[in-house]
Structure formats: structure tokens, C-alpha cells
Design an enzyme around this catalytic site. Structure first.
Site, PDB file in Angstrom:
ATOM      1  N   LYS A 245      10.969 -54.779 -28.615  1.00 12.90           N
ATOM      2  CA  LYS A 245      11.587 -53.640 -29.283  1.00 12.90           C
ATOM      3  C   LYS A 245      13.037 -53.994 -29.622  1.00 12.90           C
ATOM      4  CE  LYS A 245      12.255 -48.671 -28.446  1.00 12.90           C
ATOM      5  NZ  LYS A 245      11.940 -47.574 -27.502  1.00 12.90           N
TER       6      LYS A 245
ATOM      7  N   MET B 164      16.729 -44.388 -31.180  1.00 15.48           N
ATOM      8  CA  MET B 164      15.482 -44.317 -30.409  1.00 15.48           C
ATOM      9  C   MET B 164      15.161 -42.893 -29.966  1.00 15.48           C
ATOM     10  SD  MET B 164      15.818 -47.835 -28.162  1.00 15.48           S
ATOM     11  CE  MET B 164      17.356 -47.365 -27.371  1.00 15.48           C
TER      12      MET B 164
ATOM     13  N   SER C  49       9.599 -44.084 -29.706  1.00 16.31           N
ATOM     14  CA  SER C  49      10.490 -44.907 -30.482  1.00 16.31           C
ATOM     15  C   SER C  49      10.069 -46.378 -30.551  1.00 16.31           C
ATOM     16  CB  SER C  49      11.914 -44.825 -29.897  1.00 16.31           C
ATOM     17  OG  SER C  49      11.949 -45.286 -28.564  1.00 16.31           O
TER      18      SER C  49
ATOM     19  N   ILE D 147      11.805 -42.927 -22.733  1.00 18.77           N
ATOM     20  CA  ILE D 147      12.650 -41.920 -22.093  1.00 18.77           C
ATOM     21  C   ILE D 147      12.065 -40.519 -22.273  1.00 18.77           C
ATOM     22  CG2 ILE D 147      14.165 -41.456 -24.062  1.00 18.77           C
ATOM     23  CD1 ILE D 147      16.514 -41.375 -22.083  1.00 18.77           C
ATOM     24  N   GLY D 148      11.103 -40.397 -23.201  1.00 15.23           N
ATOM     25  CA  GLY D 148      10.454 -39.114 -23.408  1.00 15.23           C
ATOM     26  C   GLY D 148       9.051 -39.266 -23.978  1.00 15.23           C
ATOM     27  N   GLY D 149       8.571 -40.519 -23.989  1.00 14.75           N
ATOM     28  CA  GLY D 149       7.255 -40.807 -24.551  1.00 14.75           C
ATOM     29  C   GLY D 149       7.251 -42.014 -25.458  1.00 14.75           C
ATOM     30  N   SER D 150       8.333 -42.782 -25.458  1.00 15.67           N
ATOM     31  CA  SER D 150       8.552 -43.824 -26.463  1.00 15.67           C
ATOM     32  C   SER D 150       7.680 -45.056 -26.323  1.00 15.67           C
ATOM     33  CB  SER D 150      10.030 -44.240 -26.470  1.00 15.67           C
ATOM     34  OG  SER D 150      10.822 -43.196 -26.984  1.00 15.67           O
TER      35      SER D 150
END
Length: 553
Positions: free
Chosen positions: A133, A182, A208, A229-232
Site C-alpha cells: 500500500k 486513507m 483505503s 483503521i476503520g475497515g481499510s
């Protein structure tokens, strides 16, 4: 000197990328109108690859390593095949940011010479191409994280995990696209543009880590590293029909990565592997977290927990909570609901216990998560966009509002921490309440990753929703979770809901349901996730393996 406009920055960055690819490969140009939805199948059958190259890129990581170690393939052959595939993936999906081909070929040559001279591999990942990434730093290449401020800025301090993986034998060859800072669920930005789904060109690969998802689904990477961090990790893994592990914070080393919101630790970001093969995730984790590597001696926030094998007893039947077609705020689309039903039926047929699990408090958790991103990221992000005149994407307007409101104070920060801790403790108690029947608490939870199988390009801009994944980031520091492929959307089976009878849970729920078009979404990949408690990464992968085996029956 005044900063350049983002358009000028973008032109420089894109020219660099194009020249770097063209120096080695010339993927064929195609007429957009002639392309089918499935870009991966189109590329495989296009004649672009030799039969040997196609055999390599269609092989999973664990077998690639065996073939290199046995000298059936050289590292150079494997590296060239995946570099060539990544060039075509870029042409068709726009998934690549930085190109590292010269370093990759030099590295592969060194590894082949080492094996020939010493008769053994340099490490357990010897010769394996690994994509990264964009947020991972490989000097001197920029790490733009989708922002003009960083797009052409050279770097000098390598991310720790990159160094560790290279020592284990990895070959790095490309970095992949992400959204601005992101912080969106689709990979689009003002520098590199929009990445599209390799399995359905009208859909986003998510974010992201969406560039990773697209590259892997295209068979242009056997294994990639994303962040979450939230589903990336899980969102793009699901949208690309692959496996993606979001570990708990502290399990894998994180030192030296680029953050979209530097310095905030209210919600902790992690990195993890993504691959078409579940075994590849296990192999990667075992190599990285061995006692010999001991990354906890290199990263002060990495916990000293070597990778454990066979956590589940042989023949163990799982007790899994199943969250149904909504999380209390938003319903999933019909193809996702069908995937939930398929998984339940297959698990029960295999002898596992499936318990209906109410998404208790998920709506409150989601609202707190999103509010914290805006409060903590507003100025950090917007202040870097303004000097370059970068427009704010619709789904990031909350950051602009937060930036205008100014920095939050110490009192509000303390209140946020208190509320977060209360929510974490309440959910742990709820999880353990699964033992009420005297059979012990649940092993894990199965649920959707997102309301959509995968949204249409730009589809999350008016209605971004990460509640299905983000709740596990905010809980008990963070629960471990892994995606797994289930099926594909089918217009014959997945009929739209009757919107006259449908009772929406929220305004966004109604809009997301109204978006479902069975003809358009036909063929979209559908995946779910398996969630375990904090630091249960081994158990999560073993549970995911059991679920995948049940689905194959």
C-alpha cells in the site's frame, strides 16, 4: 516558493509512473467500450502473458515459494511475471502509484545467486513478490497517501515492516493506490485518480487499501500488505473476493508507516496481509512473527507473542454468532443477505453451531467512530489540502467542517476516551454473555463487511458507511477479523427489496437500498468477515479456514 496546484503535482507524479512502467513493459492499449466487466479474465485471455507467465501469476504464494526453493522457477522469472502483470493491472484498473521495478529485478538477481551459491533460501519468503500500500515507505520513493503535499516528496526512512520482510526474502515491486489521507472507502484521490474493481469494472475495489485489492484480484500480486483503521483491509479484500486479515494493534510491527492523521491514537491503525489464498496469510504471519525475527525487539509497540499454530483443537466445532441483514442502522443488499444465509446453512451442515447475534450497540459505536475521525482528522488533513487547492471529496466533507470548527480541547478528548472505554467494556461483557447456555462463550462472529457486495464507482461519496467494519476497530482496542469470499451477485437470485414495504432503519439505509440494481450489480463479488477477540489472530484464521471448508462442501 509557493506550493504547486494539485493538477501540476499530479501531472508530474503520473508522468513519473508512466515512464517507470514504459521503461520495462508496454501493455496493450484497449478501447474502453470493448472491455467486459471482468478485467482479470480479459487480461488472462488476452495473449499478453506467455503460458509460463500465466502459470506463475495464477499460482498462490505458498506454491511460488516452493517452486523457487526447488529451483523449478527463479526469483527473476517470478518477479518479471508479476511486474509485467502489474503494468497491465495499472493500464486497466489504475491501481499503481510508485513503480519499483529496477530494485525488484536487482533483488531477484541477488536472491537467485544466493540460492545457487549456498544451496538454501535466504528466508521463508525467499523470492516472493509482495506489493505494498502507498503508505509504506520505501526510500527514495514518495509515499503520497493520496495527497499533493507528499506526491513528489522523496523519502529516506524505511518503514520497519518493509525492512523485516526484505530480510525474510521478500521482493518489493510496486506500491498501490489509496484514497485521500486513507480516509474513504473507495480508492480515489486528486493525484492518482480513481482505481476500479478488477472483477467488475463498474465497481470500486474499496478503500483505503483498494489498490492492493485490485492488484491481487487481477492476479498481479500473490500477497500484499494493507492497513486498517476503520475497515481499510477488510473492505477492499471483500470487494475483491480475497482474504484480508485485520489484526489487533500490537500484533504486527507498525513503526515508520505514513499516517493520514499523524499522532492520533484514539483509534489505532494496524497493518495486515491480503491474498487470494488463506494459507498465504498464515505463512506470512508465521514468518513475520517468529521468535527468530522477534519484531517486538524492533518496534516498542509490537507485543512479544510469537505466532501460534493449531489454536483450535482437532475436530473442534465452532460456536459462531451470526449478525443478520442489518447492524441496527443499515441493511445489506440482497446478494450480501444471500451470502449470510448460504454461510449459515453450510456451517450448520458441517456440524457447527450458529447463534443469532444481535448487533447490540453497533449504531452507537459507529457514530462515535465516525465522529472521532472528523474531530481528530479535520485540521490534520484539510490544512495539507488547501495550499494545493485540492477539492474535498463529498464523503470527506466532515473533515472540512471539523477543521472550520477548530481543534478539540482537552476536556472533549477526555470525554471521548471515557465514552470509548465504556463502550469497549460493555461489548466485551456482551460477547462473554454467549456462555449463558453453559456451553461457553462464542468463538467468533460472522457478519457482512459492507452493505454492498461492492459499490458502484463513486457510490460511497454521497453515502459512505463503514459501520460493519469500524465497530471492530473501536472495540477493546480492536478485535481481530478476516474476510472470506462466499459468492457473486446474481440478478436471477438477488431480487431488489420492495421499497414500498421496506422499513428503513435510517435515511442512509433507505438511500443505500434504493441504489441496488440487480442488472448492474450482477457478477459483483460477495464476501463476509469472521471476527474474534483481541489478539486472537491465529484463531481467527483457523476459524476462517473452517468456514471456508464448510462453504466448499
Amino acid at each position: 516558493m509557493a506550493p504547486q496546484n494539485y493538477k501540476e503535482v499530479s501531472a508530474i507524479a503520473r508522468k513519473r509512473r508512466e515512464a517507470s512502467i514504459a521503461a520495462f513493459f508496454q501493455p496493450p492499449k484497449v478501447e474502453e467500450a470493448s472491455l467486459p466487466n471482468n478485467l482479470t479474465e480479459y487480461a488472462l485471455n488476452s495473449g499478453y502473458y506467455t503460458s509460463e507467465e500465466r502459470a506463475i501469476i495464477e499460482t498462490e504464494a505458498e506454491d511460488i515459494l516452493k517452486n523457487i526453493a526447488s529451483k523449478k522457477w527463479t526469483s527473476h522469472e517470478v518477479t518479471k511475471a508479476f511486474c509485467k502483470a502489474s503494468a497491465y493491472a495499472q493500464e486497466l484498473t489504475n491501481c499503481v502509484t510508485e513503480v519499483l521495478y529496477p530494485e525488484a529485478f536487482e533483488r531477484a538477481k541477488y536472491l537467485d545467486e544466493y540460492l545457487a551459491k549456498n544451496g538454501k533460501t535466504i528466508g521463508p519468503l525467499h523470492g516472493l513478490p509482495i506489493s505494498l500500500k502507498d503508505s509504506f515507505i520505501v526510500p527514495p520513493h514518495p509515499a503520497s497517501i493520496g495527497m499533493a503535499a507528499y506526491a513528489n516528496l522523496s523519502t529516506d526512512k524505511e518503514t520497519l515492516i518493509v525492512t523485516v520482510l526484505r530480510d525474510l526474502g521478500a521482493v518489493f515491486y510496486v506500491k498501490t493506490n489509496i484514497p485521500v489521507a486513507m480516509m474513504m472507502a473507495e480508492s480515489t484521490n486528486n493525484v492518482w485518480g480513481e482505481t476500479r474493481n478488477a472483477l467488475h469494472k463498474g465497481l470500486t475495489p474499496g478503500g483505503s487499501s483498494g489498490g492492493e485489492g485490485a492488484l491481487i484480484a487481477f492476479k498481479a500480486s500473490p500477497l500484499g500488505i494493507g492497513t486498517d483503521i476503520g475497515g481499510s483491509i477488510r473492505i477492499p479484500a471483500a470487494f475483491s473476493h480475497i482474504y484480508g486479515l485485520k489484526p489487533s494493534f500490537g500484533r504486527y510491527p507498525v513503526w515508520g508507516g505514513k499516517s493520514g492523521i499523524p499522532g492520533q491514537e484514539f483509534i489505532l491503525a494496524v497493518n495486515g496481509p491480503m491474498s487470494r489464498s488463506l494459507k498465504s496469510l498464515q505463512l506470512y504471519s508465521e514468518a513475520l512473527l517468529s521468535e527468530q525475527v522477534a519484531p517486538w525487539n524492533l518496534d516498542h509497540k509490537c507485543l512479544p507473542i510469537p505466532w501460534r499454530k493449531n489454536v483450535l483443537p482437532t475436530g473442534h466445532k465452532l460456536r459462531l454468532g451470526l449478525i443478520g441483514n442489518n447492524d441496527g442502522l443499515v441493511h445489506c443488499h440482497p446478494p450480501v443477505e444471500r451470502a449470510l444465509n448460504i454461510t449459515k446453512q453450510k456451517l450448520e451442515a458441517a456440524g457447527h453451531t450458529v447463534i443469532p447475534w444481535a448487533p447490540k450497540g453497533h449504531d452507537v459505536l459507529t457514530k462515535n467512530l465516525v465522529a472521532s475521525f472528523f474531530d481528530l482528522g479535520g485540521s490534520a488533513i484539510v490544512d495539507l489540502l488547501k495550499p494545493y487547492e485540492e477539492p474535498i471529496f463529498p464523503s470527506m466533507k466532515g473533515y472540512e467542517v471539523a477543521a472550520e470548527a477548530g481543534e478539540i480541547g482537552v476536556t472533549k478528548m477526555r470525554q471521548m476516551v471515557i465514552k470509548r472505554n465504556e463502550l469497549q467494556k460493555a461489548y466485551l461483557d456482551y460477547w462473554m454473555s454467549g456462555a449463558a447456555d453453559g456451553k461457553g462463550p462464542i468463538d467468533g462472529i460472522v457478519m457482512a463487511v459492507a452493505p454492498h457486495a461492492a459499490p458502484r464507482l463513486g457510490g460511497t461519496q454521497p453515502d459512505l458507511y463503514i459501520g460493519y467494519t469500524g465497530v471492530w476497530n473501536i472495540l477493546v482496542s480492536d478485535f481481530a477479523s478476516c474476510t472470506f469470499p462466499v459468492t457473486f451477485a446474481d440478478k436471477r437470485l438477488d431480487k431488489p427489496r420492495d421499497m414500498k414495504e421496506f422499513k428503513q432503519l435510517s435515511d442512509i439505509d433507505g438511500r443505500i437500498q434504493a441504489d441496488y440494481d440487480p442488472d448492474f450489480y450482477h457478477g459483483a463479488p460477495v464476501a463476509l468477515q469472521c471476527v474474534g477477540k483481541r489478539l486472537e489472530e491465529e484463531k481467527v484464521l483457523e476459524m476462517t479456514e473452517a468456514i471456508s471448508q464448510a462453504l466448499k462442501q
